[in-house]
Enzyme design. Structure first.
Site, PDB file in Angstrom:
ATOM      1  N   PRO A  92      -3.976  25.987 -44.452  1.00 62.46           N
ATOM      2  CA  PRO A  92      -4.799  26.484 -43.335  1.00 62.46           C
ATOM      3  C   PRO A  92      -4.918  28.003 -43.331  1.00 62.46           C
ATOM      4  O   PRO A  92      -5.813  28.553 -42.686  1.00 62.46           O
ATOM      5  CB  PRO A  92      -4.075  25.960 -42.088  1.00 62.46           C
ATOM      6  CG  PRO A  92      -2.740  25.484 -42.527  1.00 62.46           C
ATOM      7  CD  PRO A  92      -2.809  25.223 -44.005  1.00 62.46           C
ATOM      8  N   GLU A 119       5.661  23.883 -43.425  1.00 60.66           N
ATOM      9  CA  GLU A 119       5.063  25.174 -43.067  1.00 60.66           C
ATOM     10  C   GLU A 119       4.453  25.890 -44.268  1.00 60.66           C
ATOM     11  O   GLU A 119       3.955  26.999 -44.139  1.00 60.66           O
ATOM     12  CB  GLU A 119       6.104  26.079 -42.395  1.00 60.66           C
ATOM     13  CG  GLU A 119       6.644  25.532 -41.082  1.00 60.66           C
ATOM     14  CD  GLU A 119       5.557  25.312 -40.033  1.00 60.66           C
ATOM     15  OE1 GLU A 119       4.788  26.240 -39.777  1.00 60.66           O
ATOM     16  OE2 GLU A 119       5.495  24.193 -39.485  1.00 60.66           O
ATOM     17  N   ARG A 161     -18.936  15.822 -57.514  1.00 54.98           N
ATOM     18  CA  ARG A 161     -20.358  15.476 -57.461  1.00 54.98           C
ATOM     19  C   ARG A 161     -21.245  16.548 -58.097  1.00 54.98           C
ATOM     20  O   ARG A 161     -22.427  16.317 -58.334  1.00 54.98           O
ATOM     21  CB  ARG A 161     -20.807  15.162 -56.028  1.00 54.98           C
ATOM     22  CG  ARG A 161     -20.667  16.295 -55.059  1.00 54.98           C
ATOM     23  CD  ARG A 161     -20.959  15.846 -53.643  1.00 54.98           C
ATOM     24  NE  ARG A 161     -22.364  15.556 -53.402  1.00 54.98           N
ATOM     25  CZ  ARG A 161     -23.310  16.488 -53.275  1.00 54.98           C
ATOM     26  NH1 ARG A 161     -23.006  17.762 -53.386  1.00 54.98           N
ATOM     27  NH2 ARG A 161     -24.562  16.131 -53.046  1.00 54.98           N
ATOM     28  N   ASP A 176     -29.300  19.847 -50.819  1.00 56.73           N
ATOM     29  CA  ASP A 176     -28.058  19.791 -50.045  1.00 56.73           C
ATOM     30  C   ASP A 176     -28.058  20.865 -48.970  1.00 56.73           C
ATOM     31  O   ASP A 176     -28.356  22.013 -49.250  1.00 56.73           O
ATOM     32  CB  ASP A 176     -26.821  20.077 -50.926  1.00 56.73           C
ATOM     33  CG  ASP A 176     -26.511  18.945 -51.880  1.00 56.73           C
ATOM     34  OD1 ASP A 176     -27.150  17.884 -51.782  1.00 56.73           O
ATOM     35  OD2 ASP A 176     -25.613  19.147 -52.715  1.00 56.73           O
TER      36      ASP A 176
HETATM   37 CL1  6GU Z   1      -6.188  23.088 -46.720  1.00 55.88          CL
HETATM   38  N1  6GU Z   1      -4.236  22.285 -45.108  1.00 55.88           N
HETATM   39  C1  6GU Z   1      -3.742  21.984 -43.906  1.00 55.88           C
HETATM   40  N2  6GU Z   1      -2.483  21.579 -43.802  1.00 55.88           N
HETATM   41  N3  6GU Z   1      -4.442  22.089 -42.779  1.00 55.88           N
HETATM   42  C2  6GU Z   1      -5.701  22.499 -42.917  1.00 55.88           C
HETATM   43  C3  6GU Z   1      -6.288  22.813 -44.139  1.00 55.88           C
HETATM   44  C4  6GU Z   1      -5.514  22.708 -45.241  1.00 55.88           C
HETATM   45  N4  6GU Z   1      -7.567  23.191 -43.937  1.00 55.88           N
HETATM   46  C5  6GU Z   1      -7.747  23.105 -42.633  1.00 55.88           C
HETATM   47  N5  6GU Z   1      -6.638  22.687 -42.007  1.00 55.88           N
END
Ligand code: 6GU
Length: 273
Positions: A92, A119, A161, A176
């Site tokens: 994230p 984490e 794809r 797209d």
């Molecule tokens: Cl790549 N990993 C995690 N754990 N949460 C996320 C993410 C990735 N992308 C958005 N939320």
């Protein structure tokens, strides 16, 4: 393209054998290898995580299993003739995963995914492998998942794809939503198929008019309206040189006006509520 995934939940990657990605594997366009990270643990509990230095909540993935797993996968891939690997770390805290990045990844011959749970992975792992190969830390959106396995599925499908011979119809990429340059970065409008009337709902009569020019214009206006509604940020970001006279007319009806610089902003008077 060779694709390795190192994970503590190998079963989570089973969908890679289904649908478009599964077909790409069956056709030999994609060579997917999923490995269990716990193979590179040597204690009774197959420990892959530990408490964070400096304190705080949660657990951090230990560098040792990752280092040994990555070294093994790298040695195996090189032996099999793969070259120029790139490490993809879903997190994230990564940079946004976009269609542009999907295209960039699709041009690489070998991707190694290192999805984290907990984490995150000890920072030294990414620092170490960044001295040998490109490391892409990527996020698939502004929300928090329990781990990077679902993002691996997402990223793999977006990349697969794009590989030559996977989608069948080369035209399929061009329209797209988000294809760089295509439809000038607008979302796609509504689509319809048979029957012509369903539960009393007729399709827009324009689509059976046979006027291909008018249909293209109607679709463009629908795309503009859809984008203005769902993703006003995309209209604001658009290069105004990509808008023709009718686009400007449509945007004006939708409550958008050009600034002196040319970019479009929604007139405050038309914002709902
Ligand atoms: Cl790549 N990993 C995690 N754990 N949460 C996320 C993410 C990735 N992308 C958005 N939320």
């Amino acid at each position: 393209m060779r694709l390795d995934v190192l994970t503590i939940f190998p079963e989570y990657l089973a969908p890679l054998n289904v649908s478009l990605v599964g077909k790409a594997c069956a056709r030999g366009v994609l060579d997917v290898r999923v490995s269990d990270l716990r193979e590179w643990t040597y204690d009774r509990h197959n420990t892959v995580d530990d408490t964070p230095y400096g304190g705080g909540p949660g657990m951090v993935m230990k560098p040792d299993p990752w280092g040994e797993a990555l070294d093994t996968v790298l040695a195996d891939g090189y032996e099999a003739g793969a070259h120029t690997p790139a490490l993809v770390v879903p997190t994230p805290s990564g940079r946004p995963f976009t269609q542009e990045l999907a295209v960039e990844l699709s041009e690489r011959p070998w991707l190694i995914f290192a999805p984290a749970r907990y984490e995150g992975i000890d920072r030294r792992v990414m620092d170490e492998y960044a001295t040998r190969m490109p490391v892409y830390e990527v996020s698939i959106g502004d929300y928090v998942l329990a781990g990077g396995e679902a993002p691996v599925l997402v990223i793999t499908e977006a990349v697969a794809r794009l590989l030559p011979g996977v989608l069948g119809n080369a035209e399929s990429h061009r329209d797209d939503s988000f294809a760089p340059g295509a439809m000038a970065d607008l979302l796609e409008g509504p689509v319809y198929t048979k029957p012509p009337v369903w539960r009393g709902r007729a399709i827009p009569s324009m689509l059976t008019s046979g006027h291909h020019g008018k249909i293209a214009r109607w679709r463009r206006d629908e795309a503009l309206a859809r984008t203005a509604e769902m993703r006003p940020d995309l209209i604001e970001r658009c290069d105004p040189a990509g808008f023709d006279k009718k686009d400007r007319e449509t945007l004006s009806i939708l409550g958008w006006a050009p600034e002196p610089g040319g970019r479009f902003w929604r007139r405050p008077s038309v914002v709902e509520e």
